[in-house]
Write a protein that holds these residues in place. Structure first.
Motif, PDB file in Angstrom:
ATOM      1  N   ALA A   8       0.834  -1.207   0.000  1.00  0.00           N
ATOM      2  CA  ALA A   8       0.000   0.000   0.000  1.00  0.00           C
ATOM      3  C   ALA A   8       0.870   1.258   0.000  1.00  0.00           C
ATOM      4  N   ALA A   9       1.959   1.229   0.756  1.00  0.00           N
ATOM      5  CA  ALA A   9       2.880   2.374   0.770  1.00  0.00           C
ATOM      6  C   ALA A   9       3.547   2.546  -0.586  1.00  0.00           C
ATOM      7  N   LEU A  10       3.972   1.444  -1.201  1.00  0.00           N
ATOM      8  CA  LEU A  10       4.601   1.504  -2.528  1.00  0.00           C
ATOM      9  C   LEU A  10       3.621   2.009  -3.583  1.00  0.00           C
ATOM     10  N   ASP A  11       2.381   1.530  -3.521  1.00  0.00           N
ATOM     11  CA  ASP A  11       1.376   1.973  -4.480  1.00  0.00           C
ATOM     12  C   ASP A  11       1.137   3.475  -4.355  1.00  0.00           C
ATOM     13  N   TRP A  12       1.047   3.946  -3.125  1.00  0.00           N
ATOM     14  CA  TRP A  12       0.833   5.388  -2.904  1.00  0.00           C
ATOM     15  C   TRP A  12       1.998   6.199  -3.470  1.00  0.00           C
ATOM     16  N   ALA A  13       3.224   5.720  -3.236  1.00  0.00           N
ATOM     17  CA  ALA A  13       4.415   6.462  -3.672  1.00  0.00           C
ATOM     18  C   ALA A  13       4.723   6.256  -5.151  1.00  0.00           C
ATOM     19  N   GLY A  14       4.129   5.233  -5.791  1.00  0.00           N
ATOM     20  CA  GLY A  14       4.435   4.941  -7.183  1.00  0.00           C
ATOM     21  C   GLY A  14       5.846   4.430  -7.373  1.00  0.00           C
ATOM     22  N   LEU A  15       6.307   3.600  -6.444  1.00  0.00           N
ATOM     23  CA  LEU A  15       7.688   3.125  -6.459  1.00  0.00           C
ATOM     24  C   LEU A  15       7.744   1.603  -6.444  1.00  0.00           C
ATOM     25  N   ALA A  16       8.913   1.076  -6.811  1.00  0.00           N
ATOM     26  CA  ALA A  16       9.177  -0.349  -6.733  1.00  0.00           C
ATOM     27  C   ALA A  16       9.791  -0.681  -5.369  1.00  0.00           C
ATOM     28  N   PRO A  17       9.712  -1.935  -4.933  1.00  0.00           N
ATOM     29  CA  PRO A  17      10.242  -2.291  -3.608  1.00  0.00           C
ATOM     30  C   PRO A  17      11.703  -1.918  -3.397  1.00  0.00           C
ATOM     31  N   HIS A  18      12.548  -2.049  -4.442  1.00  0.00           N
ATOM     32  CA  HIS A  18      13.972  -1.770  -4.241  1.00  0.00           C
ATOM     33  C   HIS A  18      14.254  -0.281  -4.041  1.00  0.00           C
ATOM     34  N   GLN A  19      13.249   0.560  -4.205  1.00  0.00           N
ATOM     35  CA  GLN A  19      13.408   1.997  -3.960  1.00  0.00           C
ATOM     36  C   GLN A  19      12.953   2.387  -2.559  1.00  0.00           C
ATOM     37  N   ALA A  20      12.643   1.385  -1.745  1.00  0.00           N
ATOM     38  CA  ALA A  20      12.095   1.647  -0.416  1.00  0.00           C
ATOM     39  C   ALA A  20      12.935   0.986   0.668  1.00  0.00           C
ATOM     40  N   LEU A  21      12.910   1.587   1.840  1.00  0.00           N
ATOM     41  CA  LEU A  21      13.599   1.080   3.023  1.00  0.00           C
ATOM     42  C   LEU A  21      12.595   1.018   4.160  1.00  0.00           C
ATOM     43  N   HIS A  22      12.599  -0.102   4.888  1.00  0.00           N
ATOM     44  CA  HIS A  22      11.749  -0.204   6.074  1.00  0.00           C
ATOM     45  C   HIS A  22      12.618  -0.262   7.314  1.00  0.00           C
ATOM     46  N   VAL A  23      12.146   0.389   8.382  1.00  0.00           N
ATOM     47  CA  VAL A  23      12.848   0.402   9.661  1.00  0.00           C
ATOM     48  C   VAL A  23      11.867  -0.034  10.744  1.00  0.00           C
ATOM     49  N   GLY A  24      12.262  -1.032  11.529  1.00  0.00           N
ATOM     50  CA  GLY A  24      11.386  -1.492  12.593  1.00  0.00           C
ATOM     51  C   GLY A  24      12.125  -2.340  13.598  1.00  0.00           C
ATOM     52  N   ASP A  25      11.431  -2.644  14.703  1.00  0.00           N
ATOM     53  CA  ASP A  25      12.084  -3.330  15.821  1.00  0.00           C
ATOM     54  C   ASP A  25      11.900  -4.834  15.810  1.00  0.00           C
ATOM     55  N   HIS A  26      10.934  -5.357  15.046  1.00  0.00           N
ATOM     56  CA  HIS A  26      10.625  -6.782  15.139  1.00  0.00           C
ATOM     57  C   HIS A  26      11.339  -7.570  14.031  1.00  0.00           C
ATOM     58  N   PRO A  27      12.115  -8.586  14.399  1.00  0.00           N
ATOM     59  CA  PRO A  27      12.847  -9.347  13.379  1.00  0.00           C
ATOM     60  C   PRO A  27      11.958  -9.942  12.303  1.00  0.00           C
ATOM     61  N   LEU A  28      10.789 -10.487  12.683  1.00  0.00           N
ATOM     62  CA  LEU A  28       9.919 -11.140  11.710  1.00  0.00           C
ATOM     63  C   LEU A  28       8.964 -10.153  11.052  1.00  0.00           C
ATOM     64  N   TYR A  29       8.194  -9.444  11.850  1.00  0.00           N
ATOM     65  CA  TYR A  29       7.142  -8.575  11.314  1.00  0.00           C
ATOM     66  C   TYR A  29       7.684  -7.344  10.600  1.00  0.00           C
ATOM     67  N   ASP A  30       8.899  -6.948  10.949  1.00  0.00           N
ATOM     68  CA  ASP A  30       9.500  -5.780  10.299  1.00  0.00           C
ATOM     69  C   ASP A  30      10.558  -6.194   9.284  1.00  0.00           C
ATOM     70  N   VAL A  31      11.675  -6.734   9.768  1.00  0.00           N
ATOM     71  CA  VAL A  31      12.829  -6.969   8.896  1.00  0.00           C
ATOM     72  C   VAL A  31      12.542  -8.063   7.869  1.00  0.00           C
ATOM     73  N   GLN A  32      12.158  -9.247   8.341  1.00  0.00           N
ATOM     74  CA  GLN A  32      11.951 -10.356   7.415  1.00  0.00           C
ATOM     75  C   GLN A  32      10.779 -10.079   6.478  1.00  0.00           C
ATOM     76  N   ALA A  33       9.695  -9.529   7.017  1.00  0.00           N
ATOM     77  CA  ALA A  33       8.523  -9.244   6.176  1.00  0.00           C
ATOM     78  C   ALA A  33       8.853  -8.246   5.077  1.00  0.00           C
ATOM     79  N   ALA A  34       9.647  -7.219   5.413  1.00  0.00           N
ATOM     80  CA  ALA A  34       9.993  -6.207   4.421  1.00  0.00           C
ATOM     81  C   ALA A  34      10.901  -6.778   3.336  1.00  0.00           C
ATOM     82  N   ARG A  35      11.923  -7.503   3.731  1.00  0.00           N
ATOM     83  CA  ARG A  35      12.848  -8.007   2.713  1.00  0.00           C
ATOM     84  C   ARG A  35      12.221  -9.128   1.889  1.00  0.00           C
ATOM     85  N   ASP A  36      11.251  -9.858   2.462  1.00  0.00           N
ATOM     86  CA  ASP A  36      10.533 -10.849   1.665  1.00  0.00           C
ATOM     87  C   ASP A  36       9.757 -10.190   0.528  1.00  0.00           C
TER      88      ASP A  36
END
Length: 319
Positions: free
Chosen positions: A162-190
């Motif tokens: 939803a964030a990518l669609d709003w920004a009109g960007l591809a995943p490799h143009q985005a960075l996610h920052v969060g505290d949870h190994p699974l819900y933040d880091v792993q989910a984003a890189r997946d």
């Protein structure tokens, strides 16, 4: 690395401590129920209400991603069970959310986000229900998304997409920052995003997951990582700005410096918080009110500097 254009940030435990705010909100709600729905409040303690919500999520997995809907539905069912008007649930949720949004951001958050918002599209993403626009972080995000709004909670990628669609960007143009190994880091890189692990508590990384691309202890580490890794995307102003006081706090005894210098000031002799041309402002008495800076700015200013401010006077002298 392709230039980063979009930064998504988790909220709870990433930008502010979560549990204290939720506990205060739940206590305020239970006190309110004691006045408006006494039979329910007497029969169900806070732990009982939490257990009812857990059972409801198990029984109705289709709504489990929407914590606001789960809370409201649970209240509606319990109010009816104890002979109260289920419509009280709407008022109860308004009160809960007012307290839920009374969060205390970590000290690094406002200064760093104030710098980043000039160069990146900032979007908050949360499995919870806090609204940054109703917190001290108001105005810092271009967009705020919840799992309830997009129809799925992380690790499902719906929030990121939803964030990518709003920004009109591809995943490799985005960075996610969060505290949870699974819900933040792993989910984003997946989903193809870059991801940083914000580890404020110094916790060990789970052995079953691939190590993160980078680990940071606070958002100042994000600034460093962006400057070193993301193609010099930060504006030149982040290197030369030595003080930025927005006076948007609205109360308290401190004025935050939102430049990278983090040279916060303390209010002396009673200047008053008021509304400003944009956001907040301080009103000085013209006698002895001032803001004392924690560090002298002279070492950073060098031989020349520019100063910009909005100033409204109520009286001018001859000089």
């Amino acid at each position: 690395m392709h230039p980063i254009e979009l930064i998504t940030l988790d909220l709870d435990e990433t930008l502010w401590p979560c549990m204290a705010a939720i506990q205060r909100a739940e206590t305020a709600l239970h006190d309110w129920l004691g006045q408006r729905a006494p039979r329910l409040a007497q029969a169900m303690a806070l732990g009982d209400l939490r257990a009812h919500r857990r059972d409801l999520m198990a029984q109705r997995p289709a709504i489990a991603h929407d914590v606001t809907l789960v809370r409201r539905t649970s209240l509606e069912l319990l109010l009816e069970d104890f002979g109260h008007d289920p419509a009280l649930a709407a008022e109860a949720m308004d009160l809960f959310m007012a307290h839920r949004n009374q969060v205390d951001p970590y000290p690094d958050v406002i200064p760093v986000l104030s710098v980043l918002t000039a160069d990146f599209k900032l979007v908050s993403v949360t499995n919870g229900n806090a609204d940054p626009a109703k917190t001290p972080l108001r105005g810092l995000f271009r967009l705020s998304l919840t799992a309830g709004e997009v129809g799925a909670a992380r690790p499902d990628p719906a929030l990121f997409q939803a964030a990518l669609d709003w920004a009109g960007l591809a995943p490799h143009q985005a960075l996610h920052v969060g505290d949870h190994p699974l819900y933040d880091v792993q989910a984003a890189r997946d989903h193809g995003l870059h991801a940083l692990w914000l580890n404020r508590q110094g916790l060990p990384w789970p052995e079953e997951l691939e190590p993160p691309m980078a680990e940071i202890a606070d958002l100042h580490g994000l600034l460093t990582w962006l400057a070193d890794t993301a193609g010099g995307r930060l504006a030149a102003s982040t290197n030369t700005l030595v003080g930025w006081y927005q006076f948007d706090e609205g109360g308290g005894l401190f004025a935050n410096d939102t430049s990278p210098s983090a040279n916060h000031g303390s209010l002396q002799n009673g200047p008053v918080w008021v509304s400003g041309k944009t956001g907040g402002a301080l009103s000085f008495d013209g006698v002895n009110d001032f803001v004392r800076l924690g560090t002298n700015l002279s070492p950073w200013l060098g031989g020349s500097a520019s100063l910009t401010a909005w100033i409204k006077t109520t009286q001018t002298g001859d000089n």
